[in-house]
Design an enzyme around this catalytic site. Sequence first.
Site, PDB file in Angstrom:
ATOM      1  CB  SER A 176      -0.900   0.024   1.246  1.00  0.00           C
ATOM      2  OG  SER A 176      -1.532   1.271   1.412  1.00  0.00           O
TER       3      SER A 176
ATOM      4  CE1 TYR B  65      -4.675  -2.397   4.712  1.00  0.00           C
ATOM      5  CE2 TYR B  65      -3.653  -0.240   4.460  1.00  0.00           C
ATOM      6  CZ  TYR B  65      -4.213  -1.379   3.898  1.00  0.00           C
ATOM      7  OH  TYR B  65      -4.294  -1.489   2.533  1.00  0.00           O
TER       8      TYR B  65
END
Length: 286
Positions: A178, A191
């Site tokens: 990400s 996350y």
Amino acid sequence: MSNKEDQNYHDKIDEAANSEKDMTPRPVYEREYDLQPKKLQDKVAIITGGDSGIGRAVAIHFAREGADVVIVYYKEKQDADETQKLVEEKGRKALVIQADVSVEENCRNIVQQTIDTFGKLDILVNNAAIQFPKEDLQEITEQQWDETFRTNIYSYFFMSKAALPHLKAGAAIVNNASVNAYRGNKELVDYSSTKGAIVAFTRSLSTQLAEKNIRVNGVAPGPIWTPLIPSTFPGQELEDFGSDTPMKRAGQPAEVASCFVFLASDDASYITGQFLHPNGGTVLNT
């Protein structure tokens, strides 16, 4: 250096620069595409989180390029069945497996079912992920931290470990990270931490497997419109989702899937330990 010596030097440089015909071995300047018209012809790929979002797009694009796919999903059977249908419409086979990839035994079973069904494994796409936005670190419980890490990075370790005995030279592992691995996210501390771990895992494993000619790369998407977004963010954030990128919009899964195709194919034969960044124009110091 005298003028004469200088001229002789440049003559030699010019001669060397124009003598490709004398090189041994000769440089390879074109691939034999006619022998394999599709980039992933007859390959077999496992895609975790393959039922929807980026995983679905990757499954479809892999099928378009000639691969059979194993679609691993957690709960959304309807989505997984739809992805299977879309893959089969491309003329390829799809095996659907329901499993919690945060459990190592389940990952071993996924790989074994793949071998039992297709007889081989060429590509592993680690894509499964969860996120639980919290504005304050104090709100993140140990249970949430563990669950996020087990799904987002433990599963990558488990799947890679189970797959490796079956991967041969030329195989590829592609991990989904990400943009948050590089810039962080104040609402997604756990996350983002797992995504940073994925970057380090990818780079480390790539060095371990390079001599075996097994490539390990990753994709680090920016804001992409997937089911994970409306399921975890409130309405106002959804309206603005992706507007902070230079392109002022969220990306679509189809705009990411091509990165996975490239990294899984022989087009990326000299690329390992690297990340592609389909993120709408955000410049990162990677």
